[in-house]
Design a protein around this motif. Sequence first.
Motif, PDB file in Angstrom:
ATOM      1  N   ASP A  50       0.849  -1.189   0.000  1.00  0.00           N
ATOM      2  CA  ASP A  50       0.000   0.000   0.000  1.00  0.00           C
ATOM      3  C   ASP A  50       0.892   1.249   0.000  1.00  0.00           C
ATOM      4  O   ASP A  50       1.750   1.400   0.877  1.00  0.00           O
ATOM      5  N   GLU A  52       0.451   4.334   0.921  1.00  0.00           N
ATOM      6  CA  GLU A  52       0.404   5.122   2.162  1.00  0.00           C
ATOM      7  C   GLU A  52       1.226   4.458   3.266  1.00  0.00           C
ATOM      8  O   GLU A  52       1.907   5.143   4.036  1.00  0.00           O
ATOM      9  N   ASN A  96      -5.239   4.673  10.370  1.00  0.00           N
ATOM     10  CA  ASN A  96      -6.574   4.532   9.783  1.00  0.00           C
ATOM     11  C   ASN A  96      -6.538   3.595   8.586  1.00  0.00           C
ATOM     12  O   ASN A  96      -7.435   2.779   8.392  1.00  0.00           O
ATOM     13  N   ARG A  97      -5.492   3.701   7.788  1.00  0.00           N
ATOM     14  CA  ARG A  97      -5.339   2.844   6.613  1.00  0.00           C
ATOM     15  C   ARG A  97      -5.154   1.386   7.040  1.00  0.00           C
ATOM     16  O   ARG A  97      -5.728   0.478   6.426  1.00  0.00           O
ATOM     17  N   ARG A  99      -6.373   0.008   9.742  1.00  0.00           N
ATOM     18  CA  ARG A  99      -7.693  -0.455  10.175  1.00  0.00           C
ATOM     19  C   ARG A  99      -8.598  -0.760   8.984  1.00  0.00           C
ATOM     20  O   ARG A  99      -9.370  -1.714   9.012  1.00  0.00           O
ATOM     21  N   GLU A 100      -8.498   0.051   7.941  1.00  0.00           N
ATOM     22  CA  GLU A 100      -9.294  -0.206   6.734  1.00  0.00           C
ATOM     23  C   GLU A 100      -8.941  -1.578   6.152  1.00  0.00           C
ATOM     24  O   GLU A 100      -9.828  -2.342   5.778  1.00  0.00           O
ATOM     25  N   HIS A 101      -7.661  -1.875   6.083  1.00  0.00           N
ATOM     26  CA  HIS A 101      -7.234  -3.177   5.564  1.00  0.00           C
ATOM     27  C   HIS A 101      -7.761  -4.315   6.444  1.00  0.00           C
ATOM     28  O   HIS A 101      -8.196  -5.350   5.937  1.00  0.00           O
ATOM     29  N   LYS A 103     -10.390  -4.606   8.162  1.00  0.00           N
ATOM     30  CA  LYS A 103     -11.835  -4.856   8.090  1.00  0.00           C
ATOM     31  C   LYS A 103     -12.169  -6.083   7.252  1.00  0.00           C
ATOM     32  O   LYS A 103     -13.200  -6.715   7.456  1.00  0.00           O
ATOM     33  N   SER A 104     -11.297  -6.441   6.334  1.00  0.00           N
ATOM     34  CA  SER A 104     -11.575  -7.585   5.458  1.00  0.00           C
ATOM     35  C   SER A 104     -11.270  -8.928   6.115  1.00  0.00           C
ATOM     36  O   SER A 104     -11.567  -9.975   5.531  1.00  0.00           O
ATOM     37  N   SER A 124      -2.930  -0.282  14.794  1.00  0.00           N
ATOM     38  CA  SER A 124      -4.369  -0.298  14.543  1.00  0.00           C
ATOM     39  C   SER A 124      -5.178  -0.101  15.821  1.00  0.00           C
ATOM     40  O   SER A 124      -6.336   0.274  15.759  1.00  0.00           O
TER      41      SER A 124
END
Length: 160
Positions: A50, A52, A96-97, A99-101, A103-104, A124
Amino acid sequence: MTLGGAGMRAAGILIAFMAGAPTLVLAQAATAVKQMALARVKFAEQIATDPEIKKAVLAKNAEGESRTSIETRDREWSANPAAALRKALTTSPCANRLREHLKSDPHVVEAILMDDKGANVAVSRERSDYWQGDEDKWQKTFVQGKAAFVDEPALDASSA
């Protein structure tokens, strides 16, 4: 589970995942937890690509934080749950990024992004310490160059 290795190691990217498990884990359950962790190697490699995430690690590595500074920050982090650094590393765009990852995959309850000295770049969720460089999860991957290190399942109070 900690993941690093060849491509990620060159960029100084190290991600540690903590997977949820019951407090009392029998041998059979421990094997299942380790298999579950190994099944997430590709997931961690994907996160490490990623832009970021890479940008945050490269910026942190470029700071050249000294061992003395890391140890001071680690003591402050551990002694003060309201430390500004804790908030910064759990609420940053990079955190935040992460945590977004996550979620899956509901089995991964925590991710720690570390720099080339084992200091946290982003987390996270709250961690009990700032410096991971004295722990197997960093030493066995970043220092020894292993692509993945899966330790024996154990309760980690910060991920419970």
